[in-house]
Scaffold this active site. Structure first.
Site, mmCIF file in Angstrom:
data_model
loop_
_atom_site.group_PDB
_atom_site.id
_atom_site.type_symbol
_atom_site.label_atom_id
_atom_site.label_comp_id
_atom_site.label_asym_id
_atom_site.label_seq_id
_atom_site.Cartn_x
_atom_site.Cartn_y
_atom_site.Cartn_z
ATOM 1 N N GLY A 108 -2.976 6.844 2.716
ATOM 2 C CA GLY A 108 -2.159 7.620 1.773
ATOM 3 C C GLY A 108 -2.972 8.042 0.564
ATOM 4 C CG ASP A 139 -0.901 -2.105 -2.871
ATOM 5 O OD1 ASP A 139 0.041 -1.442 -2.406
ATOM 6 O OD2 ASP A 139 -1.934 -1.578 -3.330
#
Ligand code: S3P
Length: 428
Positions: A93, A313
């Site tokens: 991404g 994350d």
């Protein structure tokens, strides 16, 4: 590939880890549009950062690699060449969203796409500001890759990000490099600031006041020598493993401790984790240090609001720690997790349930009760952070667990299983 993992008694030793993924992407992309050569040491070994180098090669940039040393022949703001075929961002991404900011300013059309996970991830968050700046972008169903980007002479904008996203911030700032005048980005909450730091290192003028970033367009960026700190998000798996295994004592050297990333350490320490910073220094604008982690009993906690964005994350591995904590872990305000490499609310909850944890799924978060983890057949669902988070969980199962699709770890951390074997000692 299936990986079998048995319980561990300790995670101990002293290690350096591969370079930070976020910083590696940024150094490489900025180096390509800087003038002259850049040499990057300790470049990330993850497949994602190789996708960035591949895309830059597709744009006519000379890239040489020897191990983790990368040399990039920058061609200046006007130096990219029209790619022959579609650029491939793989699973990354960061590659597609950040590079789109550069592609939007080129005097040619480029196509960029990626793997089956990436083509399901939303791109309207970058299409909107880049269109406002003057680029013309076509996307599948108006929002998914492949992207067809017709570059243009861009206008500087003042843009308020609707979502907390460092990738989108970076995309707009990269586009702003090519526009005359000042580009302003306003963030709802502060996201990782590696782009602002790296741009300054290459010679751009970037001003930051609270959550507003201003960049002067058309700077002269100059190639240089840089070194990437160890990735704190990769270290997170070994930090968690050391906290969980009963007799651990681990030192991780040269790890990135940028305050927009190190909320992880604060959050763990607030729950009782025995983590000490041994050394800290500044290198190319980034804080880098050595940390020591010893086995600890965690109390559990709540992740919400701006803390969610700061830990985004690390939430899969924090969920695993939550399951082994006293009170468990509650995660709120985390709708972004549903559009990561997998729907991480669903994949975390599914794997925890397989381990006998009664995790509860909500629309934008989950609750993990504290307790025990049972050995189970687990699945990465093709997501690198799920593969690694549940390998850590398997270390404190009550027998041998298996992880299907363990090879996904290579997206950010190909050495993960080798280092885990090196640091662990069995439960005996
Ligand atoms: C990244 C930003 C975060 C993070 C991703 C890397 C970056 O995504 O989840 O792994 O390097 O800028 P968002 O920009 O969507 O928050």
């Amino acid at each position: 590939m299936q990986e079998r993992i048995s319980p561990a008694k300790s995670i101990s030793g002293s290690i350096c880890l591969p370079g930070d993924k976020s910083i590696s992407h940024r150094y490489a992309m900025i180096a390509a549009i800087a003038e002259g050569d850049t040499r990057i040491q300790n470049y990330s070994t993850g497949a994602d950062c190789q996708s960035t180098l591949g895309a830059l090669r597709g744009l006519g940039i000379g890239v040489e690699q020897q191990g983790t040393d990368v040399a990039i022949q920058g061609r200046g703001l006007e130096g990219l060449r029209e790619p022959v075929g579609e650029l491939d961002a793989g699973n990354s991404g960061s590659t597609i969203r950040m590079l789109a900011g550069i592609l939007a300013a080129q005097p040619f059309r480029s196509g960029i796409s990626g793997d089956e996970s990436l083509v399901r991830r939303p791109m309207e968050r970058i299409i909107r500001p880049l269109t406002e700046m003057g680029a013309v972008i076509r996307a599948r169903e108006g929002r998914y890759p492949p992207l067809e980007i017709q570059g243009a002479k861009l206008r500087a904008i003042d843009y308020s990000l609707p979502v907390a996203s460092a990738q989108v911030k970076t995309c707009v700032l990269f586009a702003g490099l090519f526009a005359e005048g000042e580009t302003t980005v306003r963030e709802p909450v502060r996201s990782r600031d590696h782009t602002e730091i790296a741009l300054r290192e290459f010679g751009a003028e970037v001003r930051v006041e609270r959550r507003t970033i201003q960049l002067r367009g058309r700077p002269r960026l100059a190639g240089r020598e840089l070194s990437v700190p160890s990735d704190l998000s990769s270290a997170a798996f070994f930090i968690a493993a050391s906290l969980l295994a009963p007799d651990s004592d681990l030192v991780i050297r040269g790890v990135g401790l940028n305050p927009t990333r190190s909320t992880l350490l604060d959050f763990l320490v607030s729950q009782g984790a025995n983590i000490r910073i041994l050394e800290i220094a500044e290198r190319q604008g980034e804080l880098v240090g050595d940390i020591r982690i010893r086995s600890s009993r965690l109390s559990g906690g709540v992740i919400e609001k701006e803390t969610t964005a700061a830990l985004i994350d690390e939430i899969p591995v924090l969920a695993v720690l939550g399951a082994a904590s006293d009170k468990g872990l509650t995660v709120k305000d985390a709708a972004e997790l549903r559009i990561k490499e997998t729907d991480r609310i669903a994949t975390v909850v599914e794997n925890l349930r397989r381990m006998g944890v009664a995790a509860e799924e909500g629309a934008d978060g989950f609750f993990v009760p504290g307790g025990r983890l049972r050995a189970a057949k687990l699945d990465s669902f093709g997501d690198h952070r799920i593969a690694m988070a549940f390998s850590v969980a398997a270390l404190c199962g009550d027998g041998e667990s298996s992880i299907e699709g363990a090879e996904a770890a290579a997206v950010s951390f190909p050495e993960f299983f080798r280092i885990l074997r090196q640091l662990r000692s069995g439960a005996g």
